[in-house]
Design a protein around this motif. Structure first.
Motif, PDB file in Angstrom:
ATOM      1  N   UNK A 187      10.489 -44.051  -5.213  1.00  0.00           N
ATOM      2  CA  UNK A 187      11.275 -44.164  -6.823  1.00  0.00           C
ATOM      3  C   UNK A 187      10.477 -45.119  -7.693  1.00  0.00           C
ATOM      4  N   UNK A 188       9.433 -45.664  -7.344  1.00  0.00           N
ATOM      5  CA  UNK A 188       8.581 -46.575  -8.367  1.00  0.00           C
ATOM      6  C   UNK A 188       7.372 -45.785  -8.643  1.00  0.00           C
ATOM      7  N   UNK A 189       7.085 -44.854  -7.928  1.00  0.00           N
ATOM      8  CA  UNK A 189       5.764 -44.319  -8.183  1.00  0.00           C
ATOM      9  C   UNK A 189       5.651 -43.342  -9.231  1.00  0.00           C
TER      10      UNK A 189
ATOM     11  N   UNK B 273      12.249 -34.388  -9.501  1.00  0.00           N
ATOM     12  CA  UNK B 273      12.247 -33.468  -8.560  1.00  0.00           C
ATOM     13  C   UNK B 273      11.076 -33.477  -7.327  1.00  0.00           C
ATOM     14  N   UNK B 274       9.984 -34.095  -7.937  1.00  0.00           N
ATOM     15  CA  UNK B 274       8.791 -34.148  -6.985  1.00  0.00           C
ATOM     16  C   UNK B 274       9.296 -35.442  -6.013  1.00  0.00           C
ATOM     17  N   UNK B 275       9.721 -36.410  -6.634  1.00  0.00           N
ATOM     18  CA  UNK B 275      10.246 -37.451  -5.667  1.00  0.00           C
ATOM     19  C   UNK B 275      11.381 -37.108  -4.620  1.00  0.00           C
ATOM     20  N   UNK B 276      12.272 -36.509  -5.118  1.00  0.00           N
ATOM     21  CA  UNK B 276      13.362 -36.002  -3.984  1.00  0.00           C
ATOM     22  C   UNK B 276      12.736 -35.247  -3.184  1.00  0.00           C
ATOM     23  N   UNK B 277      11.973 -34.359  -3.348  1.00  0.00           N
ATOM     24  CA  UNK B 277      11.157 -33.387  -2.465  1.00  0.00           C
ATOM     25  C   UNK B 277      10.365 -34.190  -1.660  1.00  0.00           C
TER      26      UNK B 277
ATOM     27  N   UNK C  53      -0.980 -38.878  -4.007  1.00  0.00           N
ATOM     28  CA  UNK C  53      -1.533 -39.501  -2.947  1.00  0.00           C
ATOM     29  C   UNK C  53      -0.766 -39.401  -1.685  1.00  0.00           C
ATOM     30  N   UNK C  54       0.587 -39.643  -1.912  1.00  0.00           N
ATOM     31  CA  UNK C  54       1.572 -39.642  -0.902  1.00  0.00           C
ATOM     32  C   UNK C  54       1.906 -38.046  -0.416  1.00  0.00           C
TER      33      UNK C  54
ATOM     34  N   UNK D  82      20.998 -38.858  -7.820  1.00  0.00           N
ATOM     35  CA  UNK D  82      19.682 -38.228  -8.150  1.00  0.00           C
ATOM     36  C   UNK D  82      18.842 -38.438  -6.982  1.00  0.00           C
ATOM     37  N   UNK D  83      19.298 -38.793  -5.731  1.00  0.00           N
ATOM     38  CA  UNK D  83      18.382 -38.807  -4.502  1.00  0.00           C
ATOM     39  C   UNK D  83      17.830 -40.130  -4.664  1.00  0.00           C
ATOM     40  N   UNK D  84      18.314 -41.146  -5.029  1.00  0.00           N
ATOM     41  CA  UNK D  84      17.684 -42.548  -5.064  1.00  0.00           C
ATOM     42  C   UNK D  84      18.464 -43.236  -3.871  1.00  0.00           C
TER      43      UNK D  84
END
Lengths: 251, 195
Positions: A36-38, A111-115, A45-46, B74-76
């Motif tokens: 969430x912070x990236x 979207x990338x984060x959720x994925x 990288x992740x 939001x998927x948080x």
């Protein structure tokens, strides 16, 4: 819904399977916080690390994508909503709709984060038995008094199972509606009720079947939990991951 | 309450926690507080599961979120969300769902009381959420209300309107444990058909 889905435990004796479940749960929390912070670099990288892990575990990415198709539609909606609602430098202007460059960027990152979080969750669920998840949650709740620990552990495990199931149910209900030519109906109220009620019915019937199945297998809350044993390499994995997450938080 | 009933309610509570999580995925950011379907499911949880199990369902949802599972808007996920600016809305779900459950249990599930229960629940959510948002962000009352409450009122009215028919359709499927008298009376009047 009883068939084997991509979101279920796959037996194996890989390193990820052998890792202590408590450590895995901490890793899951750390990674989802860090994601969430990236920014885009850290996300890259992740993703790379995760891709290697998925290859190594031989997770069937193709069937995962097929199963996630409804979720992907939802992600597309999230992307559209973000790019429309974020103000900034306009990229495309069509009538009153403005898609801004910042909005596109923000949408893509979200979207990338959720994925990523979903993929991390998938690898977790694929390498951990439900009983182990339950036992680990119970272990973490040990210092908290006056709560039914065993039941909470079971419920968290069930929540993890239900989330992908709900997406599948929603998609199947949509398909069933389409097969009955719901597109010809213009009334949004009609379409909504004809979707919502069957969707809830189906979901509840699935939950009901699950409860009956648990009952039939003599489910009880006071059963012996699997033993945990954290070894040196488990702590090393944890340390590496913690350092990586700290780097993300700092920069 | 026998064990079978309890097991069913456990599974249902987990299902509602999962539904709430799914409802939170599609978040439209219109300021510090996003528009979500989450609270529709919280309202339904109270109406369908009753006070005790509703509280359990929302508690599990918040716990899963605090653990870092991606279940918030939001998927948080993560404990940071609970103490962040929008955490008040999330924590406000707990008393809200309890009250909704309590009113709907006591009122014999009449539509008027269902709507009343959901109104009270929404008021509690906003009372907790807006106060917390003001404390954390340090905005003035009028600005906090403009950002954290007014844009959502129409949506909430719609959500309440949608929740009533859904609750009506699903109640026979779930059969929340009630007092013995109500159960026997209902069994005589409208037998529950199952496939």
């Amino acid at each position: 819904m009883a068939q084997l889905t991509a979101f279920s435990y796959r037996s194996g004796n890989s390193y990820a399977h052998a890792l202590d479940v408590r450590i895995k749960l901490i890793l899951l929390m750390l990674v989802s916080l860090a994601v969430m912070d990236a920014g885009p670099t850290a996300l890259g990288v992740m993703s790379l690390c995760l891709m290697i892990l998925v290859r190594y575990l031989h997770l069937p990415l193709k069937s995962v994508c097929v199963e996630l198709r409804y979720f992907l539609i939802l992600l597309a909606l999230v992307f559209i909503a973000r790019s429309l609602s974020t103000a900034g430098d306009p990229l495309i202007v069509w009538k009153w709709l403005t898609i801004s460059r910042e909005g596109m960027k923000a949408g893509a990152v979200v979207v990338w984060r959720i994925m990523l979080v979903v993929l991390v969750g998938l690898t977790f669920v694929a390498t951990t038995r439900p009983t182990e998840i339950k036992a680990a949650v119970e272990w973490f709740l040990k210092p908290v008094p006056l709560i039914p620990r065993a039941r909470i552990g079971t419920m968290i495990g069930l929540v993890l199972r239900f989330i992908p199931l709900i997406f599948t149910q929603a998609g199947e209900t949509l398909d069933a509606q389409r097969a009955r030519a719901v597109e010809h109906r213009k009334n949004p109220y009609y379409r909504l009720t004809k979707f919502v009620i069957p969707f809830f019915r189906r979901t509840f019937e699935t939950a009901d079947k699950l409860a009956v199945a648990m009952e039939a297998r003599c489910y009880s809350e006071n059963r012996t939990n699997p033993q945990f044993s954290a070894r040196r390499r488990d702590f090393m994995v944890l340390a590496v991951c913690a350092v990586f997450c700290c780097l993300i938080f700092l920069f | 309450m026998d064990t079978s009933r309890q097991l069913h309610m456990t599974v249902y509570a987990a299902l509602f926690a999962a539904l709430t999580a799914v409802g939170a995925y599609l978040a439209i950011p219109i300021g510090p507080v996003p528009i979500v379907l989450q609270n529709l499911f919280v309202l339904l949880t109270g109406l369908l599961l009753g006070s005790r199990w509703g509280l359990a369902a929302v508690g599990i949802y918040l716990l899963a979120g605090a653990c870092g599972l991606p279940v918030f808007a939001g998927g948080m996920g993560g404990i940071g969300r609970l103490i962040g600016p929008t955490g008040g809305y999330l924590l406000g779900y707990l008393p809200a769902v309890y009250l909704i459950g309590l009113i709907s249990e006591k009122s014999d599930q009449r539509t008027v009381f269902d709507v009343l229960a959901m109104l009270c629940g929404s008021i509690i959510v906003y009372a907790c959420g807006v106060t917390w948002l003001k404390v954390v962000s340090g905005m003035s009352w009028s600005k906090t209300l403009a950002l954290g409450m007014y844009p959502f009122l129409i949506g909430d009215a719609l959500k309440i309107a949608v929740a009533v028919p859904i609750a009506k359709a699903l109640r026979p499927l779930i059969q929340v444990p009630k007092s013995r008298a109500t159960i026997s009376r209902e069994d005589n009047s409208q037998p529950v058909t199952r496939k």
